[in-house]
Design an enzyme around this catalytic site. Sequence first.
Site, PDB file in Angstrom:
ATOM      1  CB  SER A 110      36.293  52.687  33.794  1.00  0.00           C
ATOM      2  OG  SER A 110      36.626  51.330  33.884  1.00  0.00           O
ATOM      3  CB  SER A 111      40.153  50.033  30.956  1.00  0.00           C
ATOM      4  OG  SER A 111      40.084  49.319  32.169  1.00  0.00           O
ATOM      5  CB  CYS A 112      35.031  48.172  32.395  1.00  0.00           C
ATOM      6  SG  CYS A 112      34.016  49.482  33.043  1.00  0.00           S
ATOM      7  CE1 TYR A 139      31.911  53.174  37.228  1.00  0.00           C
ATOM      8  CE2 TYR A 139      33.481  51.972  35.868  1.00  0.00           C
ATOM      9  CZ  TYR A 139      33.175  53.028  36.702  1.00  0.00           C
ATOM     10  OH  TYR A 139      34.161  53.938  37.016  1.00  0.00           O
ATOM     11  CE  LYS A 143      32.239  56.381  35.207  1.00  0.00           C
ATOM     12  NZ  LYS A 143      32.470  57.771  35.601  1.00  0.00           N
ATOM     13  CG  HIS A 182      38.643  48.012  41.924  1.00  0.00           C
ATOM     14  ND1 HIS A 182      38.270  49.259  42.368  1.00  0.00           N
ATOM     15  CD2 HIS A 182      37.923  47.792  40.800  1.00  0.00           C
ATOM     16  CE1 HIS A 182      37.368  49.763  41.545  1.00  0.00           C
ATOM     17  NE2 HIS A 182      37.135  48.899  40.585  1.00  0.00           N
TER      18      HIS A 182
HETATM   19  O1  GFB Z   1      39.637  44.464  40.238  1.00  0.00           O
HETATM   20  P1  GFB Z   1      38.483  43.593  39.945  1.00  0.00           P
HETATM   21  O2  GFB Z   1      37.459  43.462  41.022  1.00  0.00           O
HETATM   22  O3  GFB Z   1      37.697  44.102  38.681  1.00  0.00           O
HETATM   23  O4  GFB Z   1      38.985  42.110  39.598  1.00  0.00           O
HETATM   24  P2  GFB Z   1      37.819  44.019  37.079  1.00  0.00           P
HETATM   25  C1  GFB Z   1      40.031  41.859  38.718  1.00  0.00           C
HETATM   26  C2  GFB Z   1      40.341  40.382  38.673  1.00  0.00           C
HETATM   27  O5  GFB Z   1      40.925  39.992  39.928  1.00  0.00           O
HETATM   28  C3  GFB Z   1      39.151  39.446  38.453  1.00  0.00           C
HETATM   29  C4  GFB Z   1      40.305  38.806  40.404  1.00  0.00           C
HETATM   30  O6  GFB Z   1      39.557  38.388  37.608  1.00  0.00           O
HETATM   31  C5  GFB Z   1      38.871  38.921  39.861  1.00  0.00           C
HETATM   32  O7  GFB Z   1      38.224  37.647  39.871  1.00  0.00           O
HETATM   33  N1  GFB Z   1      40.409  38.728  41.868  1.00  0.00           N
HETATM   34  C6  GFB Z   1      41.136  37.799  42.549  1.00  0.00           C
HETATM   35  C7  GFB Z   1      39.796  39.526  42.775  1.00  0.00           C
HETATM   36  N2  GFB Z   1      40.976  37.944  43.866  1.00  0.00           N
HETATM   37  C8  GFB Z   1      40.157  39.023  44.043  1.00  0.00           C
HETATM   38  C9  GFB Z   1      39.629  39.668  45.207  1.00  0.00           C
HETATM   39  O8  GFB Z   1      39.873  39.271  46.343  1.00  0.00           O
HETATM   40  N3  GFB Z   1      38.837  40.763  44.993  1.00  0.00           N
HETATM   41  C10 GFB Z   1      38.544  41.225  43.738  1.00  0.00           C
HETATM   42  N4  GFB Z   1      37.774  42.317  43.598  1.00  0.00           N
HETATM   43  N5  GFB Z   1      39.001  40.596  42.611  1.00  0.00           N
HETATM   44  C11 GFB Z   1      36.399  46.130  37.370  1.00  0.00           C
HETATM   45  C12 GFB Z   1      35.043  46.532  36.875  1.00  0.00           C
HETATM   46  O9  GFB Z   1      36.644  44.971  36.682  1.00  0.00           O
HETATM   47  O10 GFB Z   1      37.420  47.032  37.055  1.00  0.00           O
HETATM   48  C13 GFB Z   1      34.783  47.951  37.074  1.00  0.00           C
HETATM   49  O11 GFB Z   1      34.084  45.697  37.467  1.00  0.00           O
HETATM   50  C14 GFB Z   1      35.933  48.830  36.702  1.00  0.00           C
HETATM   51  O12 GFB Z   1      33.644  48.288  36.345  1.00  0.00           O
HETATM   52  C15 GFB Z   1      37.197  48.352  37.326  1.00  0.00           C
HETATM   53  O13 GFB Z   1      36.076  48.934  35.308  1.00  0.00           O
HETATM   54  C16 GFB Z   1      38.398  49.184  36.960  1.00  0.00           C
HETATM   55  O14 GFB Z   1      39.124  44.543  36.572  1.00  0.00           O
HETATM   56  O15 GFB Z   1      37.448  42.664  36.578  1.00  0.00           O
END
Ligand code: GFB
Length: 314
Positions: A110-112, A139, A143, A182
């Site tokens: 993953s890109s993280c 995570y 990875k 996500h």
């Molecule tokens: O996709 P996401 O949960 O993960 O959140 P990451 C991306 C951005 O969207 C963050 C915002 O800045 C969140 O605060 N966001 C806005 C939301 N509204 C929402 C919502 O309703 N739900 C969610 N989930 N986010 C993940 C990693 O990071 O990406 C994993 O935690 C993995 O490890 C994955 O690498 C691909 O992009 O921040």
Amino acid sequence: MTYSLEGKRVFVAGHRGMVGAALVRRLASESCEILTAPRERVDLTRADEVGAWFRAERPQAVFLAAAKVGGILANATYPVDFLRDNLLIATHVIDAAYRTGTEKLLNLGSSCIYPKFAPQPIAEAALLTGPLEPTNEWYALAKIAGIKLAQAYRRQYGCDFISAMPTNLYGTGDNYDPETSHVLPALIRKAHEAKAKGADSMTIWGSGTPRREFLHVDDAADACIHLMKAYSEDEHINIGSGEDLPILDLARLVAEVVGFGGRIEHDPTKPDGTPRKLMNSEKLKRLGWRARISLRDGIASAYRDFLQGDVRGR
Ligand code: GFB
């Protein structure tokens, strides 16, 4: 091309997950035999079950797409699951592949894995050059260990094991649970529910300023198969679309596709996570691969899946 899938026994580990299922769909157009392991028989966090399955089935090629995954909140809430389960899965599958003579293995990350403040767009060489984003370090560490395991088996035993790091994925088979998903599926659900209720607004987490790059899972599966055939190097390789956008713009785009015309509000108590993680996917481009599904088309197709109701988290 360095490797042919023709006539091969190809194991997709994690076939019930979004990426694994997309790999199974895409592999149907290759002339190979697709193997999957039923969860009831093979718990990938158990060495004995994984070993027994590999000894019995002897896959020639392996896509390691099994993982405990989730959005920003799930990562921060279940650190043991994200670190322990992912370390165990990678260790057992990679080791069993080596022990039973798997010819080629592609390990997915993953890109993280990259530092929180890595220079953008993030090249493969940025790995381990700075501190990780705290919301997903569990995570990310698992990875990174997976990448290093694949490299270690390559160096010590000469295995043709490679690692690919996709950007944020979405699409068919995604998780729509409001707490653990996500951002993209979360926004589809929020926009849909706001529209259905006739609400004036929908609320997104955080400031809306973090930028993210998105890739449809069918494009990601296609890239993995391309890499399985065409890539055989020690270093991991990025899989991205090449474009990113702020979360607020994503929310506007999702609202438009879904047909919700209300306001977008913010919940500042939720984390933003890393400010930006646009991948540099030049290495993949040089191998002749490019994404085909635009973000708007991909969101429209994901929304159709959501409407059909055959999605997790509902
Ligand atoms: O996709 P996401 O949960 O993960 O959140 P990451 C991306 C951005 O969207 C963050 C915002 O800045 C969140 O605060 N966001 C806005 C939301 N509204 C929402 C919502 O309703 N739900 C969610 N989930 N986010 C993940 C990693 O990071 O990406 C994993 O935690 C993995 O490890 C994955 O690498 C691909 O992009 O921040």
